[in-house]
Design a protein around this motif. Sequence first.
Motif, short mmCIF file in Angstrom:
data_model
loop_
_atom_site.label_atom_id
_atom_site.label_comp_id
_atom_site.label_asym_id
_atom_site.label_seq_id
_atom_site.Cartn_x
_atom_site.Cartn_y
_atom_site.Cartn_z
N ALA A 368 44.03 56.65 68.67
CA ALA A 368 43.18 56.25 69.80
C ALA A 368 43.41 54.79 70.16
O ALA A 368 43.52 54.43 71.34
CB ALA A 368 41.72 56.50 69.46
N ALA A 369 43.50 53.92 69.14
CA ALA A 369 43.73 52.50 69.41
C ALA A 369 45.09 52.29 70.07
O ALA A 369 45.23 51.48 70.99
CB ALA A 369 43.65 51.70 68.11
N THR A 370 46.11 53.02 69.61
CA THR A 370 47.45 52.88 70.19
C THR A 370 47.46 53.33 71.65
O THR A 370 48.04 52.65 72.50
CB THR A 370 48.47 53.71 69.39
OG1 THR A 370 48.45 53.30 68.01
CG2 THR A 370 49.88 53.53 69.95
N PHE A 371 46.83 54.44 71.94
CA PHE A 371 46.80 54.92 73.32
C PHE A 371 45.97 54.01 74.22
O PHE A 371 46.26 53.87 75.41
CB PHE A 371 46.28 56.36 73.37
CG PHE A 371 47.35 57.39 73.23
CD1 PHE A 371 47.92 57.98 74.35
CD2 PHE A 371 47.83 57.76 71.99
CE1 PHE A 371 48.92 58.93 74.23
CE2 PHE A 371 48.84 58.70 71.85
CZ PHE A 371 49.39 59.29 72.97
N LEU A 372 44.94 53.39 73.67
CA LEU A 372 44.19 52.41 74.47
C LEU A 372 45.09 51.23 74.86
O LEU A 372 45.02 50.74 75.99
CB LEU A 372 42.98 51.90 73.68
CG LEU A 372 41.67 52.66 73.83
CD1 LEU A 372 40.58 52.00 72.99
CD2 LEU A 372 41.24 52.72 75.29
N VAL A 373 45.92 50.79 73.92
CA VAL A 373 46.85 49.70 74.22
C VAL A 373 47.86 50.14 75.27
O VAL A 373 48.18 49.38 76.20
CB VAL A 373 47.57 49.23 72.94
CG1 VAL A 373 48.67 48.23 73.29
CG2 VAL A 373 46.58 48.60 71.98
N ILE A 374 48.35 51.37 75.16
CA ILE A 374 49.31 51.89 76.16
C ILE A 374 48.66 51.88 77.54
O ILE A 374 49.23 51.35 78.50
CB ILE A 374 49.77 53.31 75.77
CG1 ILE A 374 50.61 53.27 74.49
CG2 ILE A 374 50.58 53.93 76.91
CD1 ILE A 374 50.96 54.63 73.95
N ILE A 375 47.48 52.47 77.63
CA ILE A 375 46.80 52.55 78.93
C ILE A 375 46.46 51.16 79.45
O ILE A 375 46.71 50.84 80.63
CB ILE A 375 45.52 53.41 78.81
CG1 ILE A 375 45.88 54.85 78.44
CG2 ILE A 375 44.73 53.37 80.11
CD1 ILE A 375 44.69 55.71 78.07
N GLY A 376 45.92 50.31 78.60
CA GLY A 376 45.51 48.98 79.03
C GLY A 376 46.68 48.13 79.49
O GLY A 376 46.60 47.47 80.54
N THR A 377 47.76 48.13 78.72
CA THR A 377 48.92 47.30 79.11
C THR A 377 49.58 47.80 80.37
O THR A 377 50.02 46.99 81.21
CB THR A 377 49.94 47.24 77.96
OG1 THR A 377 50.33 48.57 77.57
CG2 THR A 377 49.38 46.50 76.77
N VAL A 378 49.68 49.11 80.53
CA VAL A 378 50.30 49.65 81.75
C VAL A 378 49.45 49.30 82.97
O VAL A 378 49.98 48.90 84.02
CB VAL A 378 50.50 51.18 81.64
CG1 VAL A 378 50.92 51.76 82.99
CG2 VAL A 378 51.55 51.50 80.60
N VAL A 379 48.13 49.43 82.85
CA VAL A 379 47.25 49.12 83.99
C VAL A 379 47.33 47.64 84.33
O VAL A 379 47.51 47.25 85.50
CB VAL A 379 45.80 49.51 83.67
CG1 VAL A 379 44.85 48.97 84.74
CG2 VAL A 379 45.66 51.03 83.60
N VAL A 380 47.20 46.78 83.32
CA VAL A 380 47.17 45.33 83.57
C VAL A 380 48.50 44.83 84.09
O VAL A 380 48.58 44.17 85.13
CB VAL A 380 46.76 44.58 82.29
CG1 VAL A 380 46.94 43.08 82.47
CG2 VAL A 380 45.32 44.90 81.92
N TYR A 381 49.58 45.12 83.36
CA TYR A 381 50.89 44.62 83.78
C TYR A 381 51.36 45.28 85.07
O TYR A 381 51.95 44.63 85.94
CB TYR A 381 51.92 44.86 82.68
CG TYR A 381 51.65 44.11 81.40
CD1 TYR A 381 51.27 42.77 81.41
CD2 TYR A 381 51.75 44.73 80.16
CE1 TYR A 381 51.01 42.08 80.24
CE2 TYR A 381 51.50 44.06 78.98
CZ TYR A 381 51.12 42.73 79.02
OH TYR A 381 50.88 42.06 77.86
N GLY A 382 51.12 46.59 85.18
CA GLY A 382 51.57 47.30 86.38
C GLY A 382 50.91 46.81 87.64
O GLY A 382 51.51 46.81 88.72
N SER A 383 49.66 46.36 87.55
CA SER A 383 48.92 45.95 88.74
C SER A 383 49.05 44.46 89.04
O SER A 383 48.75 44.02 90.15
CB SER A 383 47.44 46.31 88.59
OG SER A 383 46.89 45.69 87.45
N THR A 384 49.49 43.67 88.06
CA THR A 384 49.50 42.22 88.26
C THR A 384 50.87 41.56 88.12
O THR A 384 51.04 40.42 88.57
CB THR A 384 48.56 41.53 87.26
OG1 THR A 384 49.00 41.81 85.92
CG2 THR A 384 47.13 42.04 87.43
#
Length: 610
Positions: A368-384
């Motif tokens: 769960a922690a790993t997938f949270l990092v995947i989702i969070g990094t993709v959203v943050v980096y992908g949008s900014t």
Amino acid sequence: MTESEQILVALSGIFVLGIGSQWIASALKVPSILLLLATGILFGPVLQWIQPNELFGELLLPLVSMCVAIVLFEGSLSLRLEDLRKIGRPLAMLLSVGVLITWAICAMAANLILDFDLPKSLLIGSILTVTGPTVVGPLLGHIRPIGQVGPIARWEGIVVDPIGAVLAVLVFQTFDAVQAAEFQNAASIGAIGFLKTLAVGGLIGTLGAVTIKQLLHRHLVTDHLQSPFVLMLVVATFAASNLLIHESGLVTVTVMGVILANQQTVSVKHIVEFKENLSVLLISTLFILLAARLDLSQFQALSWRGPTFVLFVILVARPVSVWVSTIGCGLKHNERIFLSWLAPRGIVAAAVASVFALELGDGDDFVAATFLVIIGTVVVYGSTAGWLARRLQLSVADPQGFVIAGAHGLGRRIAQALQKSGVVVCLVDRSAQNLKQARMDGLPTFYADILSEAVHNDLNLGGIGRLLALLPNDEVNSLAAEHFIPLFGRERVYRLMSPAEGQKRTEKSAEVLNGRPLFSRNATYQQLTDRLRAGAEFSRTPLTEEFTFETFQHRYGDDALVMFVIEDERVLVMTAGQDFTFRPGQTLVALVGGNGGEAAVESDDNNKKT
């Protein structure tokens, strides 16, 4: 519905949902990984329509590992060793010092924030050293950063994956030593294991690549079997390497890909194309399967700790890793800032975490922690990341530069005219003589076939967003335009007119030839070249209230061929049959003199003056 029918529906659903999510993400212009994860979670733990553990049983994780190997092999086929001349030092530091710093910081954060025990913290820290080539690649293609950051991020995103996976295996294997507080013994075990893994993976990868090269060079594999044959050898060497040293297979396939990408004996273009299509299918399937295995209750159990951990990874781990490891590497401050904000995690992190979760037995919170990092990094980096690149002047929102296919005399003269107007250009050709002359003229060059994947993968597209296909061969110009349509868009790829189009504009020719026809209906390669040989020159003429387009025509005559119009730092490309209004404030780049004849601007009807 029988059990076999249920399995058939589930398997079909995985493919449909995976490719469908890729299609929708492409249309919405969002990172496909986000839609894949959301779809997998929706049809997995939420609706319970897809249950990978029941569907595949013990086959699931070996299948995931094999698919990841194929994805890494495809990615490594895009790596060119010549890039290392410029980026070798910062890349080496990121892959060594940077990995160790990321590991240490992420492990510390997992221990302090997520309250993981030391072994589990060290394990998740090692897994999070990887980035995501399946996310980094599309991001770089969208941003088109200027300078060294593009090649560095591309190399790091692929090469760090096997390093991180091997590191995770070695950490797992030294659990007993760590738990017994025998840190010195654990360090020696890890170091020896790491070197053995690299040695075995590198050796088998080299042997596999040499075998493929020799078999293809000696024509021992028929053309239609070459791509599946190479796939067979990739899977075989991956399995053999893993049997010798656990998880060394990822090193093996990466080494194989790099060697094949940089040899000059045989062409691997068709293999690259096959692997690209296969990778899209595999990535789509893998993310659906892995997301469908998630336990949503574990996300709730992490509560505030989960998002806090993700923010710590983004705001602390990556910036500290980049800034420390790139000290004295020659990178500019804006380049270091951008690299500090580009580390999305992807399929390798998801796959490795899923594998070790089963080994741990109580690894649901770990996944769960790993997938949270995947989702969070993709959203943050992908949008900014794109916005940040523009603010750092490493990218432009509407790139005005040109890839020019053909470094012959005509291509060089057009490139010089554009460059003098401050427009970014790069000449692509396979003629060493043409490229040598272009470099002597001070023009950027790239040695490649315009139809090769190397142009997409390796050419620095910073500031470039359009194609001018100026080759003597009309069919190749059309194929080049088709090749660049997915990258630049149909409205931003141009080619010279063919003689047949100039004489007879038929519907058939318009359907067959891709790309927007350049300049005028009669501006073919032969006629433009003849004009240059007859003494034609390029003029750069600003229009004002006093010096209007009428004045321009009066000075240069009706044979003046307007090719480009520069206005407010934008470059407008003149196309055949185009209605256009010339007005003060514009600068005309035109071919004048040389007895233009038919190649002149078509008529005053198509050039309305103010």
